[in-house]
Write an enzyme that holds these catalytic residues in place. Structure first.
Site, PDB file in Angstrom:
ATOM      1  N   LYS A 146      -8.878  38.340  -5.886  1.00 39.60           N
ATOM      2  CA  LYS A 146      -9.825  37.388  -5.681  1.00 39.60           C
ATOM      3  C   LYS A 146     -11.091  37.598  -4.581  1.00 39.60           C
ATOM      4  O   LYS A 146     -12.317  37.139  -4.838  1.00 39.60           O
ATOM      5  CB  LYS A 146      -9.000  36.067  -4.898  1.00 39.60           C
ATOM      6  CG  LYS A 146      -7.891  35.616  -5.891  1.00 39.60           C
ATOM      7  CD  LYS A 146      -7.017  34.799  -5.276  1.00 39.60           C
ATOM      8  CE  LYS A 146      -5.891  34.230  -6.301  1.00 39.60           C
ATOM      9  NZ  LYS A 146      -4.727  33.350  -5.778  1.00 39.60           N
ATOM     10  N   GLN A 154      -2.132  31.736  -0.198  1.00 40.24           N
ATOM     11  CA  GLN A 154      -1.431  32.151  -1.217  1.00 40.24           C
ATOM     12  C   GLN A 154      -0.210  31.860  -1.494  1.00 40.24           C
ATOM     13  O   GLN A 154       0.596  32.134  -0.351  1.00 40.24           O
ATOM     14  CB  GLN A 154      -1.761  33.864  -1.316  1.00 40.24           C
ATOM     15  CG  GLN A 154      -1.273  34.635  -2.166  1.00 40.24           C
ATOM     16  CD  GLN A 154      -1.957  34.722  -3.544  1.00 40.24           C
ATOM     17  OE1 GLN A 154      -3.172  34.354  -3.664  1.00 40.24           O
ATOM     18  NE2 GLN A 154      -1.150  34.341  -4.636  1.00 40.24           N
ATOM     19  N   ASP A 191      -7.924  25.202  -4.583  1.00 37.59           N
ATOM     20  CA  ASP A 191      -6.774  25.305  -5.421  1.00 37.59           C
ATOM     21  C   ASP A 191      -6.520  23.970  -6.079  1.00 37.59           C
ATOM     22  O   ASP A 191      -5.760  24.122  -7.054  1.00 37.59           O
ATOM     23  CB  ASP A 191      -5.480  25.923  -4.566  1.00 37.59           C
ATOM     24  CG  ASP A 191      -5.026  27.371  -5.014  1.00 37.59           C
ATOM     25  OD1 ASP A 191      -5.704  28.150  -6.158  1.00 37.59           O
ATOM     26  OD2 ASP A 191      -4.571  27.888  -4.096  1.00 37.59           O
TER      27      ASP A 191
END
Ligand code: NDP
Length: 282
Positions: free
Chosen positions: A53, A97, A120
């Site tokens: 990422k 994460q 997200d």
């Protein structure tokens, strides 16, 4: 039947190149998109995803910072850190994460992220906005699927979409997005009886389960569009999807491969959402 293979890597490259131009234009207006990623503990797979990422962000000019916290980090410490990012005018996207260590309450952590920086798309406010059709940050994998279908000219309007899998990160939101695009949506899951009775009715079949080759030729209607989200790592290191690609590829009209299908779209949508957040916050 001539089948279109929907290559996510090709579409992702094109979108990333457009995003790079967009970042350059934002920088001319003194807007510098910035993503922070927090990772807790030593999960090997998570570390790899975070590295990918970060690299992808930097490649298109988004600055990124990775905070690597110890496995025994407390929930309060993490939430305080998130609060600082929420208040920091130079941070536009915040990504925690997952999975988190067991002693940390995931729900509390995700809810502490400002919905305006929730790239997200997991915050309940964004989930709610999606469900009532308001502008929201949309979760990356489902959004990637929508963009992939758009690119290949597949419209969901009036179609019967069958989604196999009902997770909060893939199955539920992708069905919701397609419902918002006027599809008729059926959800299947582990308790669905006679799964293939449903999948065979699909004009557009989306499979997000995590069971190698669950969907065989007998499970699909001729000419259907099939999107395979699944990723299963075999012992020999090969990654395969939920769909028996070789069996289906001459029966369906469109199909995504694994790898090079949905996967590359997911990270691209994280970049897209970060730029979107930078634009909205300025
Ligand atoms: P989850 O494990 O959270 O959800 C799996 C879903 O599949 C559940 O809803 C479960 O039902 C359902 N299911 C399990 N077994 C069956 C079965 N035999 N028949 C029908 N439904 C079944 O997974 P995720 O949604 O997070 O991920 C799904 C897959 O997609 C995984 O392989 C994952 O690695 C991959 N993935 C890929 C991404 C990418 O970028 N390419 C991103 C995210 C995920 P129930 O709810 O009843 O338990």
């Amino acid at each position: 039947m001539s089948t279109t293979i929907m290559y996510g890597n090709v579409v992702a490259d094109q979108i990333r190149s457009n995003l790079k131009t967009e970042v350059e234009q934002l920088k001319e207006k003194a807007i510098f998109p910035r993503l922070v990623v927090v990772i807790i503990g030593n999960n090997q797979a998570s570390s790899t995803y975070v590295r990918i990422k970060k690299k992808a962000a930097e490649k298109i000019g988004i600055s990124s910072a990775v905070y690597e916290l110890e496995e025994d980090t407390s929930e309060d410490y993490l939430i305080n850190l998130i609060k600082q990012f929420n208040e920091d005018l130079n941070t536009h996207g915040i990504l925690i994460q997952l999975p988190l260590p067991k002693h940390i309450n995931e729900k509390r952590v995700l809810e502490s992220i400002s919905p305006d920086k929730d790239v997200d798309g997991f915050h309940p406010i964004n989930v709610g906005r999606l469900s009532i059709g308001q502008r929201a940050f949309l979760p990356c994998t489902p959004l990637g699927i929508i963009k992939l279908l758009d690119y290949y000219g597949v419209s969901a309007q009036g179609k019967h979409v069958v989604v196999v899998g009902r997770s909060n990160i893939v199955g539920k939101p992708v069905g919701q997005m397609l419902l918002n695009q006027h599809a008729t949506v059926t959800y299947c899951h582990s308790r669905t009886k006679n799964l293939f009775d449903y999948t065979k009715q699909a004009d557009l079949l989306i499979v997000a389960v995590g069971q190698a080759h669950l969907i065989t030729k007998e499970a699909v209607k001729e000419g259907a569009v099939v999107v395979d989200v699944g990723n299963t790592f075999l012992e020999d290191g090969k990654v395969v999807g939920d769909v028996a690609f070789d069996e289906l590829k001459d029966v369906v009209s469109h199909i995504t491969p694994v790898p090079k299908g949905v996967g590359p779209m997911t990270i691209t949508m994280l970049l897209h959402n970060t730029i979107e957040a930078a634009k909205r916050l300025n």
